[in-house]
Scaffold this active site. Structure first.
Site, mmCIF file in Angstrom:
data_model
loop_
_atom_site.group_PDB
_atom_site.id
_atom_site.type_symbol
_atom_site.label_atom_id
_atom_site.label_comp_id
_atom_site.label_asym_id
_atom_site.label_seq_id
_atom_site.Cartn_x
_atom_site.Cartn_y
_atom_site.Cartn_z
ATOM 1 C CE LYS A 3 -9.672 3.305 5.351
ATOM 2 N NZ LYS A 3 -9.343 3.648 6.736
ATOM 3 C CD GLU A 50 -12.126 1.720 11.389
ATOM 4 O OE1 GLU A 50 -12.724 0.892 10.653
ATOM 5 O OE2 GLU A 50 -10.892 1.757 11.492
ATOM 6 C CE LYS A 59 -11.267 0.536 7.504
ATOM 7 N NZ LYS A 59 -10.620 0.299 8.793
ATOM 8 C CD GLU A 71 -9.093 -2.647 9.349
ATOM 9 O OE1 GLU A 71 -10.176 -2.264 8.876
ATOM 10 O OE2 GLU A 71 -8.260 -1.888 9.875
ATOM 11 C CE LYS A 102 -5.947 0.124 12.624
ATOM 12 N NZ LYS A 102 -5.940 1.417 11.912
ATOM 13 C CG ASP A 151 -8.490 2.698 13.731
ATOM 14 O OD1 ASP A 151 -7.566 2.165 14.381
ATOM 15 O OD2 ASP A 151 -8.396 2.900 12.494
ATOM 16 C CG HIS A 164 -6.051 2.030 -0.198
ATOM 17 N ND1 HIS A 164 -7.083 1.194 -0.553
ATOM 18 C CD2 HIS A 164 -6.031 2.020 1.153
ATOM 19 C CE1 HIS A 164 -7.663 0.705 0.536
ATOM 20 N NE2 HIS A 164 -7.047 1.208 1.589
ATOM 21 C CG ASP A 200 -11.848 4.127 9.053
ATOM 22 O OD1 ASP A 200 -12.080 5.050 9.867
ATOM 23 O OD2 ASP A 200 -10.779 3.485 9.035
HETATM 24 C C1 MUC Z 1 -7.598 2.539 9.198
HETATM 25 O O1 MUC Z 1 -7.821 3.646 9.623
HETATM 26 O O2 MUC Z 1 -8.302 1.641 9.644
HETATM 27 C C2 MUC Z 1 -7.181 0.042 7.485
HETATM 28 C C3 MUC Z 1 -7.733 -0.406 6.327
HETATM 29 C C4 MUC Z 1 -7.555 0.594 5.369
HETATM 30 O O3 MUC Z 1 -7.926 0.585 4.192
HETATM 31 O O4 MUC Z 1 -6.917 1.632 5.941
HETATM 32 C C5 MUC Z 1 -6.542 1.278 7.235
HETATM 33 C C6 MUC Z 1 -6.468 2.331 8.246
HETATM 34 MG MG MG Z 2 -9.550 3.110 10.797
#
Ligand code: MUC
Ligand code: MG
Length: 372
Positions: free
Chosen positions: A167, A222, A165, A325, A271, A247, A20, A196
């Site tokens: 990254k 994000e 989402k 999520e 969160k 976040d 991941h 994000d």
């Molecule tokens: C985050 O920063 O949101 C949430 C889903 C994911 O893949 O990582 C997290 C952390």
């Molecule tokens: Mg995040």
């Protein structure tokens, strides 16, 4: 009086289904931190304090959380009234600053124990549900564009997720945006695409990147900037039509107040651990809603316990405009609950039953635990 009799902290390393890849860390496994709180009536409440990437994401590490709980927090709690979580947590906060993840897990375990004792679900302890199914996103983060598209297609075909989402923040802005645009094109009209950045852009990079992502049809950005750059987030939220979400910057009600009063976000990712507990997370959501900021249910990629606790809280929000999520358990190869949480029709089901409504499989937990 039912007393808090014993508190145990367990770290279990559970492999992920694939690497991941996040801007700050590549996860091959998740260190699930569970706290078991035994009450004098024999009921055991459970809470979770899982974080991401050791100390790469947040200020508390799995090992530090366990140490803090065993050395400082547990001795303060033993003998106190297990049926009064709010009073117990207020007392604890009088002696312990910070340590939000550990506090969240303890509060969760106390609420789980109380819910079990009274025979009511945690969402009812928190005021009752507005919904029992939460639309649930999946993170496409294999690190490879083609593999992410295949994964997205498979999720759509299984009707498991239609919110993705991505990254970004690790590569150049141009490379990251090309990667996102390719995925958005492949899944166009069938999924909501969000990104994000995990705080990895400067203001100039964000201005450039968001303009590109807007053109690619991305719905939400994000935490593009550092958590402490509140003014920068306000600048971006005003400059672009696309929704900007906070976040990492949301570390409890005071930060939410600051963001709301400066108009520094269009959406809050709520969160429970980052906020410092379920009640604090609810306050974050309330401040957001009062400022007409939309809500999203965030995750620290927890296992089933923290995921269930978050689901119970998010179920109580008046509106959850951007869904959630809560897919953490699906990222891990092994389930540590006796019965897994249910995912269907692009949503996670909020568990029924007393307290959290989930049971830890103690044999499996022991198998993955660092302490045999
Ligand atoms: C985050 O920063 O949101 C949430 C889903 C994911 O893949 O990582 C997290 C952390
Ligand atoms: Mg995040």
């Amino acid at each position: 009086m039912t007393k808090i009799e014993r508190i145990e902290a367990i770290i279990a390393d559970v492999p992920t289904i694939r690497p991941h890849v996040l801007a700050m860390a590549t996860m091959m496994s998740q260190a699930v931190v569970l706290l078991l709180v035994t009450r004098s009536d024999g009921i055991v409440g459970v809470g979770e304090a899982t974080t991401i990437g050791g100390l790469a994401y947040g200020e508390e590490s799995p090992e530090g959380i366990k140490l803090a709980v065993e050395t400082y927090l547990a001795p303060l709690l033993l003998g106190h009234d297990a049926d009064q979580p709010a009073a117990v947590m207020a007392m604890l906060s009088g002696h312990v600053v910070g340590n939000r993840f550990a506090k969240c897990a303890l509060e969760t375990a106390l609420l789980d124990g109380l819910g079990q004792a009274r025979g009511i679900a945690m969402s009812e302890l928190l005021g009752g549900r507005v919904r029992s199914q939460l639309p649930v996103a999946w993170t496409l983060a294999s690190g490879e564009t083609g593999r992410d598209i295949e994964e997205g297609e498979a999720m759509l075909a299984q009707r498991r997720h239609n919110i993705f989402k991505l990254k970004i923040g690790r590569r150049s802005v141009a490379e990251d945006c090309a990667h996102v645009a390719a995925i958005a094109r492949a899944l166009e009209g069938r999924a909501s695409i969000r990104v994000d950045v995990n705080q990895h852009w400067t203001r100039a990079q964000a201005a450039d990147g968001i303009a590109r992502l807007q053109d690619a049809g991305v719905a939400l950005i994000e935490q593009p900037l550092r958590a402490d750059d509140v003014d920068g987030m306000a600048w971006l939220a005003n400059r672009f039509g696309i929704a900007v979400m906070a976040d990492e910057a949301l570390t409890g009600p005071a930060s939410a107040w600051r963001f709301a009063s400066l108009g520094a976000a269009d959406v809050f990712s709520v969160k429970i651990t980052q906020s410092g507990g379920l009640f604090a997370a609810r306050d974050v959501a309330t401040i957001g809603a009062a400022a007409n900021i939309a809500l999203y249910g965030g995750t620290m990629l927890e296992g089933g316990v923290g995921t269930a606790a978050s689901a119970h809280l998010f179920a109580t929000f008046g509106a959850l405009e951007w869904g959630c999520e809560l897919f953490g358990p699906l990222l891990m190869t092994e389930e540590i609950l006796e019965e897994p949480l249910r995912y269907s029709d692009f949503a996670i089901e909020v568990p029924g039953g007393a307290g959290l409504g989930v049971r830890v499989d103690h044999d499996r937990l022991r198998h993955f635990s660092r302490q045999k």
